[in-house]
Structures are given as structure tokens and as C-alpha cells.
Scaffold this active site. Structure first.
Site, PDB file in Angstrom:
ATOM      1  N   TRP A 187     -41.279  -2.122  35.434  1.00 48.76           N
ATOM      2  CA  TRP A 187     -41.285  -0.724  35.839  1.00 48.76           C
ATOM      3  C   TRP A 187     -40.588  -0.557  37.192  1.00 48.76           C
ATOM      4  O   TRP A 187     -39.932   0.444  37.443  1.00 48.76           O
ATOM      5  CB  TRP A 187     -42.711  -0.191  35.874  1.00 48.76           C
ATOM      6  CG  TRP A 187     -42.756   1.279  36.145  1.00 48.76           C
ATOM      7  CD1 TRP A 187     -43.330   1.889  37.200  1.00 48.76           C
ATOM      8  CD2 TRP A 187     -42.187   2.321  35.336  1.00 48.76           C
ATOM      9  NE1 TRP A 187     -43.160   3.246  37.117  1.00 48.76           N
ATOM     10  CE2 TRP A 187     -42.459   3.538  35.973  1.00 48.76           C
ATOM     11  CE3 TRP A 187     -41.466   2.340  34.153  1.00 48.76           C
ATOM     12  CZ2 TRP A 187     -42.038   4.774  35.470  1.00 48.76           C
ATOM     13  CZ3 TRP A 187     -41.053   3.575  33.637  1.00 48.76           C
ATOM     14  CH2 TRP A 187     -41.335   4.758  34.303  1.00 48.76           C
ATOM     15  N   GLU A 194     -39.671   5.542  30.347  1.00 45.61           N
ATOM     16  CA  GLU A 194     -40.492   4.530  29.669  1.00 45.61           C
ATOM     17  C   GLU A 194     -39.706   3.835  28.566  1.00 45.61           C
ATOM     18  O   GLU A 194     -39.838   2.624  28.381  1.00 45.61           O
ATOM     19  CB  GLU A 194     -41.768   5.146  29.088  1.00 45.61           C
ATOM     20  CG  GLU A 194     -42.806   5.533  30.099  1.00 45.61           C
ATOM     21  CD  GLU A 194     -43.452   4.373  30.846  1.00 45.61           C
ATOM     22  OE1 GLU A 194     -43.248   3.190  30.488  1.00 45.61           O
ATOM     23  OE2 GLU A 194     -44.180   4.658  31.808  1.00 45.61           O
ATOM     24  N   TYR A 203     -45.168   5.776  43.663  1.00 46.13           N
ATOM     25  CA  TYR A 203     -45.368   6.118  42.253  1.00 46.13           C
ATOM     26  C   TYR A 203     -46.865   6.064  41.908  1.00 46.13           C
ATOM     27  O   TYR A 203     -47.412   6.992  41.320  1.00 46.13           O
ATOM     28  CB  TYR A 203     -44.570   5.165  41.360  1.00 46.13           C
ATOM     29  CG  TYR A 203     -44.831   5.372  39.890  1.00 46.13           C
ATOM     30  CD1 TYR A 203     -44.341   6.502  39.238  1.00 46.13           C
ATOM     31  CD2 TYR A 203     -45.603   4.469  39.169  1.00 46.13           C
ATOM     32  CE1 TYR A 203     -44.604   6.723  37.895  1.00 46.13           C
ATOM     33  CE2 TYR A 203     -45.870   4.679  37.816  1.00 46.13           C
ATOM     34  CZ  TYR A 203     -45.368   5.800  37.193  1.00 46.13           C
ATOM     35  OH  TYR A 203     -45.638   6.010  35.862  1.00 46.13           O
TER      36      TYR A 203
END
Length: 183
Positions: free
Chosen positions: A47, A39, A17
Site C-alpha cells: 500500500w 486498491e 493515511y
């Protein structure tokens, strides 16, 4: 290869990522919706948790298609609440449905969500120049305020700043990172 210090020692999914998505400018509305969706589900969680569930989210939420998601009904919500592969929060699921409709309204008003989003920075990527990091800025405050005014949920300034970083409107790669634009 030197990366941002916050990603050191993280699992491969996180490294991928960082290396391939975070801070890369995104102009495609479908991808921008996916990133906003994720998000919003991340709020209050790590995350990494969201990244690990991303493909399950993709499957459960019609490939992140806002035109389909906006029409989800209570039966679909109940089905999603039983899916162990996603984050099973009724309020976040309902927010995703609501936000899909608002996303489409913004597309219709501005011609694309990308035009709307990038208009907040005059089409310019904001680049970290000093390794002084924050969780909100005037830009994230303004975008958050506007999204809330339009009826979106889970779009506080901290969430929106992370979204701006993820979508490349803000490039906060550390100065020594191979992904910093000055490298």
C-alpha cells in the site's frame, strides 16, 4: 498518541493515511472510485507503493474521473505505460478503464455507487471489537462476487476487504488506537 501497531515506524505519508483516511466512512462517489482504483492497482504490491504514487495517478488518470477513464483508448494506454510515476501494468491499466465503465453502470442502476456499496452493510459501519483481524469476510466475499459478476477486474475478496477498510465500511482500527470508535 497510540496508533494501530501495523503503522508504527512507517513514513509520514502512511501515518497521514492511517490517521485521516483509513476507516473513515466515505459516501462520496468520486472518492469511492479513487479508492477502488487505487486498491485495484495495489493488488500484489504494498500500500505504501500506491500511496507514494497517488498524486502521479491522479494526474495521469484525469483526477480519477471515471467518465473520462472509461473512454481511454490504446494510444492512452501506451502513454500510461511510459509514465514512470505510476504502476505500469497493462492489465491493471486496462482493468481501470473497464472498471470505470462498470462503476458508472452501477451508479446509473443504484442512483449512486455509495448507495450500492453501503447497501451491502445495510448502511452500518462494521466495527472491530476484538483485535482479531482477517483479510476477507463474508461481506468482502459477497461484494467481490457481485463486482465480478458485473464485469469488474482486480476485485478479489482480499482487495475488496482492503477497500471496505479504506472506505470506512469496516473500521478495523485496533482497540487501543486513537481512531477506534470506542476511544
Amino acid at each position: 498518541m497510540k496508533r494501530c501497531t501495523w503503522v508504527e515506524g512507517q513514513p509520514e505519508i502512511y501515518l497521514n493515511y492511517h490517521d485521516n483516511e483509513w476507516g473513515v466512512p466515505v459516501y462520496d462517489d468520486h472518492k469511492l472510485y479513487e479508492m477502488l482504483f487505487l486498491e485495484c492497482f495495489q493488488a500484489g504490491l504494498s500500500w505504501l507503493t500506491v500511496l507514494k504514487k497517488r498524486e502521479n495517478f491522479r494526474s495521469a488518470f484525469d483526477q480519477f474521473d471515471p467518465t473520462k477513464i472509461q473512454h481511454y483508448n490504446e494510444t492512452k494506454v501506451e502513454e500510461l505505460l511510459q509514465d514512470p510515476g505510476i504502476i505500469r501494468s497493462r492489465s491493471k491499466i486496462n482493468a481501470a478503464i473497464n472498471n470505470a465503465a462498470k462503476f458508472i453502470e452501477i451508479q446509473q442502476e443504484h442512483g449512486s455507487f455509495s448507495k450500492y456499496l453501503w447497501g451491502f452493510s445495510d448502511g452500518t459501519v462494521i466495527v472491530n471489537k476484538d483485535d482479531q483481524f482477517t483479510t476477507t469476510t463474508d461481506l468482502s466475499d459477497a461484494l467481490s462476487k457481485d463486482l465480478k459478476k458485473r464485469g469488474m477486474k482486480y476485485v478479489g475478496s482480499v482487495t475488496i476487504y482492503a477497500y471496505l477498510q479504506g472506505g470506512g465500511v469496516v473500521n478495523d482500527h485496533e482497540l487501543g488506537c486513537f481512531r477506534h470508535p470506542d476511544k
